[in-house]
Design an enzyme around this catalytic site. Structure first.
Site, PDB file in Angstrom:
ATOM      1  N   LYS A  79       5.880 -23.484 -11.748  1.00 24.70           N
ATOM      2  CA  LYS A  79       7.227 -23.346 -11.173  1.00 24.70           C
ATOM      3  C   LYS A  79       7.674 -21.888 -11.071  1.00 24.70           C
ATOM      4  CE  LYS A  79       9.859 -24.156 -15.482  1.00 24.70           C
ATOM      5  NZ  LYS A  79      10.708 -22.982 -15.526  1.00 24.70           N
ATOM      6  N   ASP A  80       7.013 -20.966 -11.804  1.00 25.66           N
ATOM      7  CA  ASP A  80       7.379 -19.551 -11.749  1.00 25.66           C
ATOM      8  C   ASP A  80       6.797 -18.839 -10.532  1.00 25.66           C
ATOM      9  OD1 ASP A  80       8.775 -19.752 -14.111  1.00 25.66           O
ATOM     10  OD2 ASP A  80       7.154 -18.984 -15.366  1.00 25.66           O
ATOM     11  N   ARG A 131      19.748 -23.959 -10.910  1.00 24.39           N
ATOM     12  CA  ARG A 131      19.509 -25.384 -10.620  1.00 24.39           C
ATOM     13  C   ARG A 131      20.096 -26.262 -11.713  1.00 24.39           C
ATOM     14  NH1 ARG A 131      15.912 -28.522 -13.034  1.00 24.39           N
ATOM     15  NH2 ARG A 131      14.953 -26.699 -13.995  1.00 24.39           N
ATOM     16  N   ARG A 132      19.804 -25.905 -12.967  1.00 21.87           N
ATOM     17  CA  ARG A 132      20.329 -26.699 -14.078  1.00 21.87           C
ATOM     18  C   ARG A 132      21.850 -26.619 -14.134  1.00 21.87           C
ATOM     19  NH1 ARG A 132      15.648 -24.350 -17.920  1.00 21.87           N
ATOM     20  NH2 ARG A 132      14.132 -26.036 -17.718  1.00 21.87           N
ATOM     21  N   ARG A 149      18.647 -16.188 -22.208  1.00 23.44           N
ATOM     22  CA  ARG A 149      17.346 -15.568 -21.920  1.00 23.44           C
ATOM     23  C   ARG A 149      16.443 -15.654 -23.140  1.00 23.44           C
ATOM     24  NH1 ARG A 149      16.139 -11.722 -18.320  1.00 23.44           N
ATOM     25  NH2 ARG A 149      14.061 -12.298 -19.071  1.00 23.44           N
ATOM     26  N   ARG A 155      15.068 -18.941 -27.627  1.00 18.48           N
ATOM     27  CA  ARG A 155      16.223 -19.714 -27.146  1.00 18.48           C
ATOM     28  C   ARG A 155      16.669 -20.720 -28.212  1.00 18.48           C
ATOM     29  NH1 ARG A 155      15.332 -20.725 -20.644  1.00 18.48           N
ATOM     30  NH2 ARG A 155      14.380 -18.724 -20.201  1.00 18.48           N
ATOM     31  N   CYS A 244      12.837 -19.266  -7.263  1.00 17.52           N
ATOM     32  CA  CYS A 244      13.243 -20.058  -8.427  1.00 17.52           C
ATOM     33  C   CYS A 244      14.732 -19.922  -8.728  1.00 17.52           C
ATOM     34  CB  CYS A 244      12.441 -19.645  -9.658  1.00 17.52           C
ATOM     35  SG  CYS A 244      10.672 -19.906  -9.451  1.00 17.52           S
TER      36      CYS A 244
END
Length: 526
Positions: A79-80, A131-132, A149, A155, A244
């Site tokens: 996805k990156d 997106r989230r 980040r 995280r 992204c």
């Protein structure tokens, strides 16, 4: 073949991914070693993630070393990767996709199960994904979303330090690192509720385009089914010309020989996203069709009728009002309780309680039942799940999709040999009960009845949504479909009513507000 050099970032997750590929290669007799490469995205920690992702900030240095010949393979979280590869490079293989769902990790003193996603009102949630953020705010507009980040352990430590009330992470990364989450309340947010990033959960193995021998070797660890599914997701991303950072979710899975594809797209991280669902036999041309549905000049319904009340802050209402679609919302039936005092007999030795509708939840808990702590709850779908939450309970089984027969079959497996209480409407079709195994005991509890309204006014809406067979019966006593009107039916039993009438109807994937929004948005208005 010579000993290969695998290029990877140095985070715990990146190293896990690279070692995973190294082990896959060893299993086919190919030796490899790792080379850690620091990317610009690893070095710049003061910028929002959407300023970095999609521009090669997490991949550029690996790709440069690959082109320079100092490494043979670059392993990426798929996805990156930008959708356009640098000249001279190609994706030779992808791994089988890990679960692409999202994980919501919540500090235990910030949990409120009566609210959707179990987050207390106004909770601060950490994520740097547009997106989230867009999809979270659509589900829970009261939440405060703050940037987050760092790699996965960093995280989680920030949550542990109470910098946030909750954080949202990809389930795949947490699974791969086998992180102990017992100190948090963990909610799995299903892909049908929060649509993942294109290719989320899959790894990409990138090589030089002219390395034909290595390409052939890597086909032994390629997963063609995943490659096919993520290809449509990344093509949608490519056609939208987004990286992204775009508030875009797209997820494809193959189920029973058909492809199911969900898309969520917003203009900004605070814009209410549009949703679309397709079930198709072939993927040819689908990406183009999806993108066309999000075109600003496409024709949408002017008015939608739905046979139930729709609250002011309801997801479905907000999805339609965003496009100035008028809503005619009115129930065509009334419900009445037929039990006012609950006989304790019904609650003896109960293992499970199953609710097939919101009404069954509401009428049951209005009776103030005294339940044993071990009792588990099953619900037919997310609408009933939300009602159960408001009653202060979490569902142990939630039916997925609008196919009640499939829901019944899966629930029957879960409760084999148990005793199940069914609070229900007096005229229920008993679909779940009929699917149970012989050694499962049923305790039947009709608690409310439905009465059809009389003299129902005709609607001239472009789209008519019927929420139950009773509402279909009520409407068509005095009314007919107008030319051009299209019908959406919630649930198989409602759809069967229309089948008996010879009327073609659309069945949403899920019989809830999100599923309805997807169904309306997918309709072609002539």
């Amino acid at each position: 073949m010579k000993r290969l050099i695998i290029g990877t970032r140095g985070s715990d997750l990146a190293l896990w991914q690279a070692n995973f590929i190294k082990d896959k290669l060893a299993a086919i007799g190919v030796e490899a070693e790792l080379k850690i490469i620091k990317t610009q995205g690893d070095k710049i920690l003061n910028l929002r993630l959407d300023k970095l992702e999609g521009k090669g900030f997490f991949t550029k240095e690996l790709e440069e070393e690959l082109l320079g010949g100092t490494i043979d393979i670059a392993v990426h979280s798929h996805k990156d990767l930008p959708t356009v590869h640098p000249a001279g490079l190609t994706i030779a293989a992808v791994t089988e996709r890990e679960d692409p769902s999202e994980l919501l990790l919540i500090l235990k003193d910030c949990v409120s199960i009566s609210h959707k996603l179990s987050l207390k009102k106004g909770a601060m949630v950490g994520t740097s994904s547009n997106r989230r953020k867009a999809q979270l705010l659509a589900l829970r507009p009261d939440l405060n979303i703050e940037d987050l980040r760092g790699n996965v352990p960093t995280r989680i430590q920030k949550l542990r330090d109470e910098d946030y009330d909750a954080i949202l992470l990809a389930k795949a990364g947490v699974n791969r690192l086998n992180i102990d989450l017992s100190e948090f309340h963990v909610e799995v947010v299903d892909t049908t509720e929060l649509v993942p990033a294109p290719a989320q959960g899959a790894l990409a193995i990138q090589i030089r385009e002219n390395d034909a021998e290595l390409f052939e070797v890597l086909q032994q660890i390629n997963h063609p089914e995943t490659a096919e599914e993520i290809a449509i997701e990344r093509k949608v991303l490519n056609l939208f010309e987004g990286g992204c950072h775009m508030p875009l979710g797209c997820y494809c899975k193959k189920e029973d020989g058909q492809y199911e594809v969900w898309t969520s797209k917003a203009e900004t991280d605070e814009d209410f996203p549009d949703r679309l669902f397709y079930r198709v036999d072939k993927l040819d041309g689908l990406a183009e069709k999806i993108v066309a549905k999000f075109s600003a000049d496409r024709k949408l319904p002017a008015k939608v009728f739905i046979s139930r009340e729709v609250g002011e802050h309801n997801y479905f209402r907000k999805a339609l009002e965003k496009h100035n679609i008028e809503i005619d919302a009115r129930s065509l039936i009334r419900t009445f309780p037929i039990v006012t005092v609950l006989d304790p007999f019904y609650l003896k030795h109960i293992d499970w309680i199953f609710f097939s509708s919101r009404n069954s939840v509401d009428y049951f808990f209005n009776l103030k039942p005294m339940l044993a702590k071990h009792v588990k709850f099953g619900v037919a779908g997310r609408g009933s799940e939300d009602s159960l939450r408001r009653a202060g309970h979490l569902a142990d089984y939630v039916g997925e999709g609008g196919d009640i027969e499939e829901v019944a079959e899966l629930f029957a497996e879960a409760v084999t040999g148990k005793t199940v209480l069914f609070p229900r409407a007096q005229d229920s079709l008993l679909s779940i009960q009929k699917a149970l195994k012989p050694d499962t005991k049923v305790v039947d509890l009709p608690i409310y009845e439905t009465v059809i309204e009389e003299n129902i006014d005709q609607t001239y809406a472009d789209v008519l949504i019927f929420t139950s067979p009773s509402n279909v019966d009520a409407y068509f006593v005095d009314n007919l479909l107008e030319p051009g009107q299209q019908v959406i039916a919630i649930g198989n039993s409602t759809a069967k009513k229309f089948e008996e009438m010879g009327v073609k109807c659309i069945l949403p994937y899920s019989p809830d507000e999100i599923g309805l929004a997807e169904a309306v948005f997918g309709i072609d208005i002539k």
